[in-house]
Design a protein around this motif. Sequence first.
Motif, short mmCIF file in Angstrom:
data_model
loop_
_atom_site.label_atom_id
_atom_site.label_comp_id
_atom_site.label_asym_id
_atom_site.label_seq_id
_atom_site.Cartn_x
_atom_site.Cartn_y
_atom_site.Cartn_z
N LEU A 78 7.04 12.83 31.97
CA LEU A 78 6.44 14.18 31.93
C LEU A 78 5.25 14.17 30.97
N LYS A 80 2.92 16.92 29.32
CA LYS A 80 2.72 18.37 29.18
C LYS A 80 1.25 18.67 28.91
N ARG A 85 5.05 25.58 30.03
CA ARG A 85 5.85 26.71 29.56
C ARG A 85 6.23 26.50 28.09
N ASP A 133 6.60 13.38 27.54
CA ASP A 133 6.83 14.54 26.67
C ASP A 133 8.22 15.15 26.91
N CYS A 134 9.04 14.51 27.70
CA CYS A 134 10.38 15.05 27.94
C CYS A 134 11.36 14.41 26.96
N SER A 135 12.38 15.16 26.60
CA SER A 135 13.38 14.62 25.67
C SER A 135 14.10 13.42 26.30
N LEU A 143 17.30 10.71 34.24
CA LEU A 143 17.88 12.07 34.26
C LEU A 143 19.31 12.07 34.78
N MET A 151 17.30 21.40 39.66
CA MET A 151 16.00 21.17 39.01
C MET A 151 14.98 22.21 39.51
N GLN A 152 13.85 22.27 38.84
CA GLN A 152 12.79 23.15 39.33
C GLN A 152 12.45 22.74 40.76
N PHE A 155 10.06 19.95 41.60
CA PHE A 155 10.59 18.66 41.14
C PHE A 155 11.64 18.17 42.14
N SER A 175 6.95 22.93 33.57
CA SER A 175 7.10 22.12 32.36
C SER A 175 5.87 21.27 32.11
N HIS A 178 4.41 15.51 36.30
CA HIS A 178 5.42 14.44 36.28
C HIS A 178 5.07 13.31 37.26
O1 LIG Z 1 10.15 24.25 30.74
C1 LIG Z 1 10.51 24.84 29.65
O2 LIG Z 1 10.40 26.02 29.40
C2 LIG Z 1 11.04 23.96 28.54
N1 LIG Z 1 11.44 22.78 29.14
C3 LIG Z 1 12.73 22.80 29.77
C4 LIG Z 1 13.62 21.89 29.02
C5 LIG Z 1 13.61 21.84 27.61
C6 LIG Z 1 14.49 20.95 26.97
C7 LIG Z 1 15.35 20.16 27.71
C8 LIG Z 1 15.31 20.20 29.12
C9 LIG Z 1 14.45 21.06 29.77
C10 LIG Z 1 10.60 21.69 29.16
O3 LIG Z 1 9.46 21.74 28.74
C11 LIG Z 1 11.12 20.47 29.77
N2 LIG Z 1 11.32 20.33 31.09
C12 LIG Z 1 11.78 19.11 31.27
C13 LIG Z 1 12.13 18.57 32.57
C14 LIG Z 1 11.54 19.11 33.71
C15 LIG Z 1 11.90 18.61 34.99
C16 LIG Z 1 12.83 17.57 35.11
C17 LIG Z 1 13.40 17.04 33.95
C18 LIG Z 1 13.05 17.55 32.69
N3 LIG Z 1 11.87 18.42 30.09
C19 LIG Z 1 11.47 19.28 29.14
C20 LIG Z 1 11.42 18.92 27.70
O4 LIG Z 1 10.78 19.66 26.91
O5 LIG Z 1 12.01 17.88 27.33
#
Ligand SMILES: O=C(O)CN(Cc1ccccc1)C(=O)c1nc(-c2ccccc2)[nH]c1C(=O)O
Length: 184
Positions: A78, A80, A85, A133-135, A143, A151-152, A155, A175, A178
Amino acid sequence: VLPVNTIETGLPKDWEVRHSQSKNLPYYFNSATKTSCWEPPSGTDVDKLKIYMAKFHSSPAQKQQQQPQGKIRCAHLLVKHNQSRRPSSWRSSNITRTKEEARQILEGIKKSMELESESEPISLGKLARTESDCSSARTEGDLGYFGRGEMQKEFEDAAFALKPGEISGIVDTASGLHLIERLE
Ligand SMILES: O=C(O)CN(Cc1ccccc1)C(=O)c1nc(-c2ccccc2)[nH]c1C(=O)O
C-alpha cells in the motif's frame, strides 16, 4: 502450445508427475528408467514443484482442503497519499505525497519487479516490508485468507480477479494505492 515437459515441474530430467487412481495421490515416474516413487527424487526444485502441483495436480477436493471455502490469500503493498482516509503509517506519521506521486512509486515498483524477472525475481512481499504504508508490512504484506465482503470493494474485486501467483495493476481504494499479489 508448449509441450507438457517444458512446463516447469522442477523435477530432474526424464521425471514426470503421475496420478495414482487407487490411492488418489500423485507419484513421480522416470520415463527413462521406468522407476516410480512416492516422494520427489533428489535434485527436485521443490519450490517449482510446489507451484506446479498447486496449478496442475491438486484435485478439487485438495483445492478445497487447501483453503477455506471460497477464500483467497493475498499480499499487498500500500502506498498512501494526501487524499488517503488515514494519511499516516508506521513509515511516516504525516503522509504528504500526492496521489500522482504515489502512482509513480507503484509504477516504479512494478517495473523493477518485471525487470528482476531475468535474475532472482524479487517478491512483492520483500518490497512491502520496507515500502508499504500498511501495518501488514511487517508480515511482508500478507493479509491471510479472506472472503468476499471483508475488504474494500475495489480491493476485493481486484484480488478475486487474480489467479494464484498473479500481481494486480494499481488498485485505488480510500486507504491509498495498492499492488496486490494473490498467494492462494
Ligand atoms: O482506511 C482507513 O481509514 C484506515 N485504514 C484502515 C486500516 C487501518 C489499520 C489497520 C487496517 C486497516 C488504512 O489506512 C489501512 N487500510 C489498509 C488496508 C487496505 C486494504 C487491504 C488491506 C489493508 N491498511 C491500512 C493501514 O493503515 O495499515
